[in-house]
Design an enzyme around this catalytic site. Structure first.
Site, PDB file in Angstrom:
ATOM      1  N   SER A 283     -20.860 -18.320 -16.167  1.00 51.74           N
ATOM      2  CA  SER A 283     -19.989 -17.988 -15.033  1.00 51.74           C
ATOM      3  C   SER A 283     -20.588 -18.653 -13.800  1.00 51.74           C
ATOM      4  CB  SER A 283     -20.006 -16.474 -14.831  1.00 51.74           C
ATOM      5  OG  SER A 283     -19.425 -16.124 -13.586  1.00 51.74           O
TER       6      SER A 283
ATOM      7  N   TYR B  46     -23.964  -8.262 -14.285  1.00 47.94           N
ATOM      8  CA  TYR B  46     -23.195  -9.377 -14.878  1.00 47.94           C
ATOM      9  C   TYR B  46     -23.930 -10.701 -14.646  1.00 47.94           C
ATOM     10  CZ  TYR B  46     -19.070 -12.381 -15.640  1.00 47.94           C
ATOM     11  OH  TYR B  46     -18.186 -13.341 -16.080  1.00 47.94           O
TER      12      TYR B  46
END
Ligand SMILES: NC(=O)c1ccc[n+]([C@@H]2O[C@H](COP(=O)([O-])OP(=O)(O)OC[C@H]3O[C@@H](n4cnc5c(N)ncnc54)[C@H](O)[C@@H]3O)[C@@H](O)[C@H]2O)c1
Length: 273
Positions: A142, A155
């Protein structure tokens, strides 16, 4: 350059937005598709979006479980033979939640799915790729795996781990002719991003609307992934607007490289490749 015609591509989180975009893009090249998801219904929905002549298999997979991976491998190979491309794409988000509001169980869950899930996939399929001397693995990180945003700490930790694992593995598998790429999506339309957004829309509807308007169509991420597999590129960046942010972060890190902490320390030997 890898020719994807009639190759078998195994996509985890294949019932999700980005997994579905990858499926459509690999199908455009004539590949055969396995959509594996913890929710087979989601995988079937994405399979139904593929053109009718695409050879597609959906199956249930929990990436946290090696037994589940073994069963999925057996089923995929029975239908298509060896898997040529593995996309470790399944993931969950802890976005827009400060770290101190995340329970230990939630932290462990995000690591189990986003990090151990990727490792389990590699363990399941990479040995055969190495034995055959060909294959490619794509791991979904990401932008949060390059430059962490506030309220995404757990995350980000998981997505940094994906990058470290991928970069190291790329060097390990290159001599065997197996490629490894890392995908760094920015905001992309999917169930995950819509869910993250719903956490901020109550408090800040204008910001939520602006983010919503800015989401990329996952088909274009899929097409970028396809090109990277064909060309054996290490990194897949789809959202260039984060470039300055990343440069500033890296410059801050480089600026911290000064004199050795120990005055008589002999520099010169490193443990890198
Ligand atoms: N959408 C974005 O803006 C964005 C941005 C950066 C990175 N990503 C990453 O892209 C990947 C795909 O996410 P998405 O945006 O398509 O979200 P999504 O929620 O639409 O898709 C994720 C899929 O993974 C599946 N999944 C969850 N747990 C699983 C498990 N244990 N085993 C197997 N499958 C499981 C879900 O059922 C879902 O279908 C994720 O790794 C995510 O972190 C997404």
């Amino acid at each position: 350059m890898m020719n994807l015609q009639d190759k078998t591509v195994f996509i985890t989180g294949g019932g999700g937005g980005i997994g579905g975009g990858m499926a459509r893009a690999f199908a455009e090249r004539g590949a055969r598709i396995v959509l594996a998801d913890i929710d087979q219904g989601f995988a079937q929905e994405e399979a139904a979006r593929l053109p009718e002549d695409v050879d597609v298999l959906t199956l249930t997979l929990d990436v946290r479980s090696l037994e589940s991976w073994q069963a999925a491998r057996v089923e995929a190979e029975a239908r298509f033979g060896a898997v040529d491309v593995l996309c470790n794409n399944a993931g969950i988000s802890t976005g827009f939640k400060p770290l101190l509001t995340i329970s230990p169980e939630e932290f462990e869950r995000v690591m189990a799915i986003n990090v151990t899930g990727v490792y389990n996939g590699i363990l399941t399929f990479a040995p055969q790729m190495v034995a055959r001397g060909s294959g490619h693995i794509v791991n979904t990180s990401s932008m949060n795996g390059l430059s962490p945003f506030a309220s995404f700490a757990a995350y980000s930790a998981s997505k940094f781990a994906v990058l470290g694992l991928s970069d190291s593995l790329r060097d390990e598998l290159a001599p065997a002719g197996v490629g490894v790429s890392t995908l760094f999506p920015g905001l992309t339309r999917s169930r995950m991003s819509e869910g993250d957004l719903s956490r901020i829309s109550a408090g800040d509807p204008a910001r939520a609307a602006a983010i919503e308007a800015n989401m990329m169509d996952p088909l274009w991420l899929g097409r970028a992934v396809v090109r990277a597999v064909e060309n054996d590129d290490p990194y897949i960046v789809t959202h260039p607007e984060y470039r300055d942010n990343l440069r500033e972060r890296h410059e801050r890190i480089i600026a911290a490289f000064g004199e050795p902490a120990q005055p008589d320390y002999r520099t010169g030997v490193t443990a890198t490749r």
